[in-house]
Design a protein around this motif. Structure first.
Motif, PDB file in Angstrom:
ATOM      1  N   ASP A 197       0.935  -0.964   0.106  1.00  0.00           N
ATOM      2  CA  ASP A 197      -0.105   0.150   0.375  1.00  0.00           C
ATOM      3  C   ASP A 197       1.006   1.460   0.606  1.00  0.00           C
ATOM      4  N   LEU A 198       1.973   1.321  -0.087  1.00  0.00           N
ATOM      5  CA  LEU A 198       3.070   2.345   0.190  1.00  0.00           C
ATOM      6  C   LEU A 198       3.753   2.479  -1.299  1.00  0.00           C
ATOM      7  N   ASP A 199       4.471   3.388  -1.722  1.00  0.00           N
ATOM      8  CA  ASP A 199       5.355   3.717  -2.466  1.00  0.00           C
ATOM      9  C   ASP A 199       7.017   4.178  -1.851  1.00  0.00           C
ATOM     10  N   ARG A 200       6.944   4.072  -0.916  1.00  0.00           N
ATOM     11  CA  ARG A 200       8.235   4.536  -0.364  1.00  0.00           C
ATOM     12  C   ARG A 200       7.678   4.495   0.903  1.00  0.00           C
ATOM     13  N   ILE A 201       8.877   3.375   1.952  1.00  0.00           N
ATOM     14  CA  ILE A 201       8.668   2.673   3.444  1.00  0.00           C
ATOM     15  C   ILE A 201       9.731   3.436   4.215  1.00  0.00           C
ATOM     16  N   ASP A 202       9.534   4.088   5.690  1.00  0.00           N
ATOM     17  CA  ASP A 202      10.567   4.556   6.367  1.00  0.00           C
ATOM     18  C   ASP A 202      10.462   3.881   7.225  1.00  0.00           C
ATOM     19  N   SER A 203       9.720   2.928   7.644  1.00  0.00           N
ATOM     20  CA  SER A 203      10.205   1.847   9.326  1.00  0.00           C
ATOM     21  C   SER A 203       8.679   1.248   8.916  1.00  0.00           C
ATOM     22  N   THR A 222       0.604   9.073  -4.386  1.00  0.00           N
ATOM     23  CA  THR A 222       0.687  10.671  -4.127  1.00  0.00           C
ATOM     24  C   THR A 222       1.420  10.993  -2.767  1.00  0.00           C
ATOM     25  N   GLY A 223       2.225  10.536  -3.153  1.00  0.00           N
ATOM     26  CA  GLY A 223       3.174  11.480  -1.695  1.00  0.00           C
ATOM     27  C   GLY A 223       2.673  11.856  -0.337  1.00  0.00           C
ATOM     28  N   THR A 224       1.941  11.328  -0.025  1.00  0.00           N
ATOM     29  CA  THR A 224       0.970  11.492   0.565  1.00  0.00           C
ATOM     30  C   THR A 224       1.607  10.242   2.258  1.00  0.00           C
ATOM     31  N   SER A 225       1.684  11.150   3.579  1.00  0.00           N
ATOM     32  CA  SER A 225       2.695  10.444   4.422  1.00  0.00           C
ATOM     33  C   SER A 225       1.285   9.700   5.230  1.00  0.00           C
ATOM     34  N   ARG A 226       1.926   8.474   5.619  1.00  0.00           N
ATOM     35  CA  ARG A 226       1.022   6.987   5.918  1.00  0.00           C
ATOM     36  C   ARG A 226       1.551   6.454   7.004  1.00  0.00           C
ATOM     37  N   ARG A 227       0.552   5.958   8.062  1.00  0.00           N
ATOM     38  CA  ARG A 227       0.888   5.037   9.375  1.00  0.00           C
ATOM     39  C   ARG A 227      -0.119   4.098   9.074  1.00  0.00           C
TER      40      ARG A 227
END
Length: 624
Positions: free
Chosen positions: A143-149, A262-267
């Motif tokens: 569900d994410l394009d980039r994963i930070d954690s 879309t570049g939206t931050s998500r958790r």
């Protein structure tokens, strides 16, 4: 004919569960159950069907097997401490899978694989539940394009550590180090023992003491996603389901941050849950790896070292998990912190009844689709508060009260929609027994419980009971939606037109609704409000969609014999009830949009219909 898959430790928990699952997925694939105890291996092979049994000696490079033995893959469902299982596979160019070496013991496996890199594929699957936690997290990551954690919180029930072999693995790993491995800011870092402690949040909001662990899931997730921060924490204790008096479950909390397309931050926060603990998940993890290695799914696997996420599609893994009753769901609001209730707030709806009945909370509140529950202590003993939210739950509570603790959990007191009832505290688990080589024993316990509930009693429950004909309304509504539904409705119509031995039924007898109450032995919980022929309850025993082995032909035939003997029901009539009830259950799952469980019910109905056809054929031949 395809060569057999050799399962080392095939008579243990992980091995036997994997064999059963492979047989269900691939009915014709030959399997070899290998263990030190030939009698036990033969018993498992017989239960699986289409399998042979052999003894092995892990101290020998040839494993003590005949020179002319031919296999398609080697599965080490135990700790291959001398690596003779691996060398046996390499010597013969066979794919090899291991699950017990762990992050701290894989060095020898990696070196062996590097030294003979072209010899065979090696799947290092010493991840949590043989890679299932990682695959589930990667499915969420889609569900994410980039994963930070990424952070996993693993909750393992203290009664569900995987049998002697699994317990030995945990003890060996913990003896090596108490440090934890994380990835922080892109760097793999070891945490000292005094900095690993952390709370892991259970699905019911309880905070369980846990700690960071050194496990292969950390590098697998970090390198598969590029996430600079990855951590895996483990808590071992009483699972949420056991706190509400049911069997030990497993919970894997997945927390992930990043950005979408879309570049939206998500958790994202999800739970992977199975109501029967780690065993079904581990079996799926191993079976998924075996499918790839043995050429049962996908392209041939090249020689070299592999990990689960490098071979198995996370979406396909999620599909297989759903089929065995695992649930991947959004996490509820945190039990503390912004947007969530504190523990005290969560108890607010219960405070009045706690005070009136002089109870103390003994766990976090729980919720099911039809009721709210709270583990409590009453006069020093464990009990359960249950508040019904649906008419069906209210009627079921009336049936439970009528039984008066005879064959079922005792209701201590009640008022309106709320009951205070006995709580199961025993260690027994019928589902674990059924999957661990004690299927006959589990079925006999279920039959004994049903017979106890069906005994003559004075009076009647203080509720309106639903006749079976009305209970079958969902099947009647779809009787023209295909030949399988039509067949089940035809069987149901004939049975309902000629009822026998009518009693107050439990209505939902299965391995999770008969629990171990310690000194009080095995007792039923969660009845419905149904009346009709007693054969209906026994048909339930052969149609449990959450039991991975329910649709296996050999298992079905064996348990059919056990139930006929224990119940005294005519075999033909019991089979007709199975055809009818499996169709009803399939219709219910269709209403819920659950095609996987619907199809498993259809498979059970097919087995029952085949047995009826065989019996009819024998009768005709006897007359000719």
């Amino acid at each position: 004919m395809r060569p057999s898959i050799l399962i080392l430790g095939g008579s243990g928990q992980a091995g036997s569960d994997t064999a059963a699952l492979l047989r269900r997925w691939h009915p014709t694939v030959p399997l070899t159950i290998a263990g030190r105890d030939l009698d036990r291996a033969q018993r498992v092979a017989g239960e699986v069907g289409g399998a042979t049994a052999v003894t092995i000696d892990l101290r020998r490079r040839d494993l003590g097997l005949p020179d002319d033995a031919v296999y398609s893959a080697v599965v080490a469902a135990l700790w291959d401490d001398r690596l003779n299982g691996l060398r046996y596979a390499q010597d013969r160019g066979l794919p090899y899978l291991s699950i017990s070496s762990g992050l701290l013991d894989i060095g020898p496996e990696v070196v062996a694989g590097a030294q003979r890199a072209s010899a065979a594929p090696i799947l290092v699957a010493s991840h949590f539940c043989a890679g299932i936690a990682t695959l589930a997290a990667l499915d969420v990551a889609g569900d994410l394009d980039r994963i930070d954690s990424i952070r996993l919180g693993l909750i393992l029930d203290e009664t569900d550590t995987g049998g002697p072999a699994g317990t030995a693995d945990l003890e060996r790993w913990s003896a090596v180090t108490a440090a934890g491995l994380v990835r922080h800011d892109g760097v793999f870092t070891w945490l000292s023992a005094d900095t690993t402690q952390v709370d892991v949040r259970a699905v019911d909001g309880a905070q369980m003491a846990g700690h960071s662990i050194p496990i292969l899931d950390v590098p697998s997730l970090a390198l598969a996603t590029g996430a600079p921060d990855v951590r895996v924490d483990l808590a071992v204790g009483e699972s949420s389901s056991r706190r509400r008096g049911k069997a030990a479950s497993i919970e894997i909390r997945i927390d992930m941050t990043g950005t979408d397309a879309t570049g939206t931050s998500r958790r994202l926060s999800r739970y992977l849950i199975h109501p029967h603990g780690q065993r079904p998940l581990t079996a799926v993890g191993i079976a998924l790896g075996v499918e790839r290695l043995a050429g049962l799914r996908g392209d041939p696997v090249r020689p070299g070292i592999h990990t689960p996420e490098s071979l198995i599609d996370p979406g396909y893994a999620a599909q297989r998990l759903s089929e065995i009753g695992a649930v991947l769901a959004d996490a509820p609001p945190d039990s503390a912190g912004p947007g969530g209730e504190s523990a005290g707030q969560a108890l607010d709806p219960w405070q009045e009844v706690l005070a009136r009945w002089d109870l103390s909370a003994d766990g976090a509140p729980l919720a099911t689709p039809g009721s709210d529950l709270l583990p409590v202590r009453w006069n020093g003993r464990p009990a359960m508060l249950k508040r019904a939210n649906t008419p069906e739950e209210r009627a079921g509570a009336a049936v439970l009260r009528w039984w008066g603790g005879d064959g079922a959990a005792e209701v201590f007191t009640h008022e309106g929609d709320t009951v205070l009832m006995e709580r199961a505290t025993g260690d027994g688990d019928l589902m674990a027994m059924a999957l661990g080589g004690r299927d006959d024993e589990a079925t006999r316990i279920l039959c004994d419980t049903v017979a106890h509930l069906h005994r003559n009693r004075p009076g009647a429950p203080a509720t309106d009971l639903v006749p079976l004909r009305e209970w079958f309304a969902s099947l009647a509504a779809v009787r023209e939606d295909g030949p399988r539904y039509a067949r089940s409705w035809e069987a149901a119509e004939a049975l309902l037109a000629d009822p026998r031995d009518e009693v107050v039924l439990h209505g939902d007898v299965h391995h999770d609704n008969v629990l171990d109450f310690g000194a009080r032995s095995w007792l039923a919980i969660d009845p419905k409000c149904v009346t009709g022929e007693r054969g209906y309850d026994y048909a339930n025993l052969l149609t449990n969609p959450d039991l991975p082995t329910a649709a296996e032909p050999a298992r079905f035939a064996r348990q059919l014999d056990v139930i006929v003997t224990a119940s005294g029901l005519p075999r033909e009539r019991l089979l007709r009830w199975v055809v009818a009830f499996a169709g009803l259950s399939a219709a219910w799952f269709d209403e819920d949009g659950d095609s996987g469980r619907r199809d498993r019910d259809f498979a059970v109905a097919d087995l029952a219909a085949a047995h009826l056809s065989d019996a009819a054929g024998r009768a005709v031949r006897a007359l000719s």
